[in-house]
Design an enzyme around this catalytic site. Sequence first.
Site, mmCIF file in Angstrom:
data_model
loop_
_atom_site.group_PDB
_atom_site.id
_atom_site.type_symbol
_atom_site.label_atom_id
_atom_site.label_comp_id
_atom_site.label_asym_id
_atom_site.label_seq_id
_atom_site.Cartn_x
_atom_site.Cartn_y
_atom_site.Cartn_z
ATOM 1 N N GLY A 14 0.776 -1.233 0.000
ATOM 2 C CA GLY A 14 0.000 0.000 0.000
ATOM 3 C C GLY A 14 0.807 1.282 0.000
ATOM 4 O O GLY A 14 0.227 2.367 -0.095
ATOM 5 N N GLU A 20 4.746 -5.559 2.985
ATOM 6 C CA GLU A 20 4.572 -6.364 1.769
ATOM 7 C C GLU A 20 4.490 -5.449 0.546
ATOM 8 O O GLU A 20 3.424 -5.286 -0.058
ATOM 9 C CB GLU A 20 3.290 -7.205 1.884
ATOM 10 C CG GLU A 20 3.247 -8.091 3.119
ATOM 11 C CD GLU A 20 1.819 -8.564 3.449
ATOM 12 O OE1 GLU A 20 0.910 -8.443 2.605
ATOM 13 O OE2 GLU A 20 1.613 -9.048 4.570
ATOM 14 N N PRO A 21 5.588 -4.826 0.167
ATOM 15 C CA PRO A 21 5.523 -3.828 -0.895
ATOM 16 C C PRO A 21 5.372 -4.441 -2.284
ATOM 17 O O PRO A 21 6.027 -5.429 -2.612
ATOM 18 C CB PRO A 21 6.890 -3.132 -0.786
ATOM 19 C CG PRO A 21 7.788 -4.185 -0.226
ATOM 20 C CD PRO A 21 6.948 -5.041 0.678
ATOM 21 N N ARG A 79 -4.772 -0.773 -16.125
ATOM 22 C CA ARG A 79 -5.099 0.147 -15.019
ATOM 23 C C ARG A 79 -5.956 1.348 -15.433
ATOM 24 O O ARG A 79 -6.918 1.674 -14.749
ATOM 25 C CB ARG A 79 -3.818 0.605 -14.309
ATOM 26 C CG ARG A 79 -2.996 -0.543 -13.721
ATOM 27 C CD ARG A 79 -1.820 -0.051 -12.881
ATOM 28 N NE ARG A 79 -2.231 0.406 -11.579
ATOM 29 C CZ ARG A 79 -2.255 1.656 -11.203
ATOM 30 N NH1 ARG A 79 -1.844 2.601 -12.025
ATOM 31 N NH2 ARG A 79 -2.678 2.001 -9.990
ATOM 32 N N TYR A 123 -9.491 1.277 -13.590
ATOM 33 C CA TYR A 123 -9.658 2.178 -12.434
ATOM 34 C C TYR A 123 -9.728 3.653 -12.823
ATOM 35 O O TYR A 123 -9.849 4.504 -11.940
ATOM 36 C CB TYR A 123 -8.450 2.064 -11.480
ATOM 37 C CG TYR A 123 -7.992 0.686 -11.123
ATOM 38 C CD1 TYR A 123 -8.865 -0.240 -10.551
ATOM 39 C CD2 TYR A 123 -6.677 0.299 -11.323
ATOM 40 C CE1 TYR A 123 -8.416 -1.500 -10.201
ATOM 41 C CE2 TYR A 123 -6.223 -0.959 -10.972
ATOM 42 C CZ TYR A 123 -7.101 -1.859 -10.420
ATOM 43 O OH TYR A 123 -6.651 -3.100 -10.069
ATOM 44 N N CYS A 146 -11.099 -3.735 -29.316
ATOM 45 C CA CYS A 146 -12.484 -3.425 -29.708
ATOM 46 C C CYS A 146 -13.361 -3.211 -28.482
ATOM 47 O O CYS A 146 -14.284 -3.995 -28.198
ATOM 48 C CB CYS A 146 -13.050 -4.550 -30.566
ATOM 49 S SG CYS A 146 -12.019 -4.856 -31.977
ATOM 50 N N GLU A 147 -13.022 -2.231 -27.713
ATOM 51 C CA GLU A 147 -13.780 -1.827 -26.522
ATOM 52 C C GLU A 147 -13.624 -0.327 -26.437
ATOM 53 O O GLU A 147 -12.498 0.185 -26.583
ATOM 54 C CB GLU A 147 -13.138 -2.394 -25.237
ATOM 55 C CG GLU A 147 -13.395 -3.816 -24.940
ATOM 56 C CD GLU A 147 -14.758 -4.090 -24.334
ATOM 57 O OE1 GLU A 147 -15.475 -3.135 -23.969
ATOM 58 O OE2 GLU A 147 -15.098 -5.274 -24.246
ATOM 59 N N TYR A 156 1.609 -4.175 -11.543
ATOM 60 C CA TYR A 156 0.250 -4.444 -12.042
ATOM 61 C C TYR A 156 0.104 -4.049 -13.512
ATOM 62 O O TYR A 156 -0.968 -3.657 -13.962
ATOM 63 C CB TYR A 156 -0.804 -3.726 -11.161
ATOM 64 C CG TYR A 156 -0.616 -4.012 -9.694
ATOM 65 C CD1 TYR A 156 -0.915 -5.271 -9.189
ATOM 66 C CD2 TYR A 156 -0.083 -3.070 -8.823
ATOM 67 C CE1 TYR A 156 -0.706 -5.568 -7.836
ATOM 68 C CE2 TYR A 156 0.128 -3.347 -7.479
ATOM 69 C CZ TYR A 156 -0.185 -4.597 -6.996
ATOM 70 O OH TYR A 156 0.024 -4.882 -5.677
HETATM 71 N N1 LLP Z 1 -0.183 -7.549 0.359
HETATM 72 C C1 LLP Z 1 -1.431 -7.936 0.048
HETATM 73 C C2 LLP Z 1 -2.098 -8.945 0.870
HETATM 74 C C3 LLP Z 1 -2.081 -7.386 -1.052
HETATM 75 O O1 LLP Z 1 -3.314 -7.759 -1.345
HETATM 76 C C4 LLP Z 1 -1.414 -6.415 -1.853
HETATM 77 C C5 LLP Z 1 -2.083 -5.810 -2.996
HETATM 78 C C6 LLP Z 1 -0.096 -6.057 -1.504
HETATM 79 C C7 LLP Z 1 0.478 -6.642 -0.372
HETATM 80 C C8 LLP Z 1 0.711 -5.077 -2.302
HETATM 81 O O2 LLP Z 1 0.169 -3.798 -2.316
HETATM 82 P P1 LLP Z 1 0.954 -2.589 -3.015
HETATM 83 O O3 LLP Z 1 2.216 -2.345 -2.250
HETATM 84 O O4 LLP Z 1 1.258 -2.976 -4.403
HETATM 85 O O5 LLP Z 1 0.011 -1.466 -2.931
HETATM 86 N N2 LLP Z 1 -4.067 -3.813 -9.085
HETATM 87 C C9 LLP Z 1 -4.102 -2.610 -8.277
HETATM 88 C C10 LLP Z 1 -3.522 -2.838 -6.911
HETATM 89 C C11 LLP Z 1 -4.273 -3.873 -6.131
HETATM 90 C C12 LLP Z 1 -3.555 -4.255 -4.881
HETATM 91 C C13 LLP Z 1 -4.087 -5.511 -4.317
HETATM 92 N N3 LLP Z 1 -3.315 -6.023 -3.244
HETATM 93 C C14 LLP Z 1 -3.418 -1.485 -9.037
HETATM 94 O O6 LLP Z 1 -3.042 -1.681 -10.191
HETATM 95 O O7 LLP Z 1 -3.292 -0.373 -8.503
#
Ligand code: LLP
Length: 416
Positions: free
Chosen positions: A236, A277-278, A315, A319, A345-346, A374
Amino acid sequence: MNTHPLRELFKDIDIMSSIAQSYGTPSYVYKKDRIEHNVNRLKNTLSTYFHKSHICYAVKANSNPHLLKIMKSVHPELGGDCSSPGEIYAAELADIHPKDCIYTGNYESKRDIATALKKGVYLNLDDETSLDRLLKFGMPSRISFRLNPGFGKGSFSQITTAGENAKFGIPAEKIINAYQKAQDAGIKKFGLQCMAGSGNLDEDYWVELLTAIFYHTKAIEAKLGIDFEFISIGGGLGIPYKDEDTPLDYDRLFSKLSDLMYHNYPDKASAPALWVEPGKSFIGDAGFILTKVTGLKNSYKNFVGIDAGMETLMRPALYGAYHRLYKVGTHGENDGSYDFTGPICENTDRIAIAREFPKIKEDDLIAIVDAGAYGYAMSHNFNTRPRAAEVLLDGNAHRLIRKRETIENIFSGCNV
Ligand code: LLP
């Protein structure tokens, strides 16, 4: 105003053209030293402010094992945050040890749970019923539950992963019962995890989240006599996708989180380890898509057609996410407003909408930045388009780290 860390690179028409010629377009390109920088930054900050910490890279953000190996070379203790058997496999390909990994599933099948347990990764459970399924396969030495504290925050509502609308985690009022159930089953070692949203650049939110987490860990400890071994704040950590976004100040943020931790757990030696958990913050700004202009059209709006559409980068269509685009070589003065679209084609096939951009012509190269996380991982085959190639850029040297998919690859399982 924050300048993209790879901004200078896109001015280098020789390197960009050489990549395009060698591997074709669209290609995902990753800059090795930027990955190293990102891993080092978090690793050094955590070791400065926390007595015990652990990093599990969120493999879902990008599972190319070459990139995982680069991360591991910077931080040999690196674990993986895995959410499927495929992500465990990717971690193993990069020699990331399963015992350093956490498995966070949701609505996991029995088969997924059995695989994770057999591989020896720690299970982070999304619900009490996950525990019931898990216990059918064996007794884990340690587990954690994913807390949904009743609020969350993400850069879009779609990537807010806690709160009343989220499918993830155990609601606050049920969390003590979940640990009680695990304790009754004979499990003795525990962590707690809370991943409440992706893309957060707001320092106050992190403080609010960790405060809520400690409120619950303290209540659970008091009721059940559990000593938490680790607390994971999930991923996050946001990255600045826009010029006007302010990046997180890691020193300021983690010093605040450390104050909170050791205020709640004054004995540093026995305090839980902080796990992070980056995903985005490790690989997001290190990767870009090199794409070519395929056609220009003046319709009711002006369109720039490029060979990377929503099948290559989901993305924006999914989103409404914003990705900066740079013309390779001299970017020049803006000349007009364009929608950038791919060949799909969307009508949601957009990489950018109403974007001011310099004069552009067919065959020009464009870099779509901040696509490392992602990006490839969420790319797909709609319209039967093969997935892009992946390339590693190490100084001026580049090499292929995943071949472009072929049309034949797409049909390889059909056996007609
Ligand atoms: N840990 C868990 C359990 C998660 O579900 C996620 C992401 C992360 C760590 C890593 O989060 P990050 O550091 O990347 O924010 N597809 C979306 C992001 C969805 C994140 C889902 N879980 C996007 O493209 O922004």
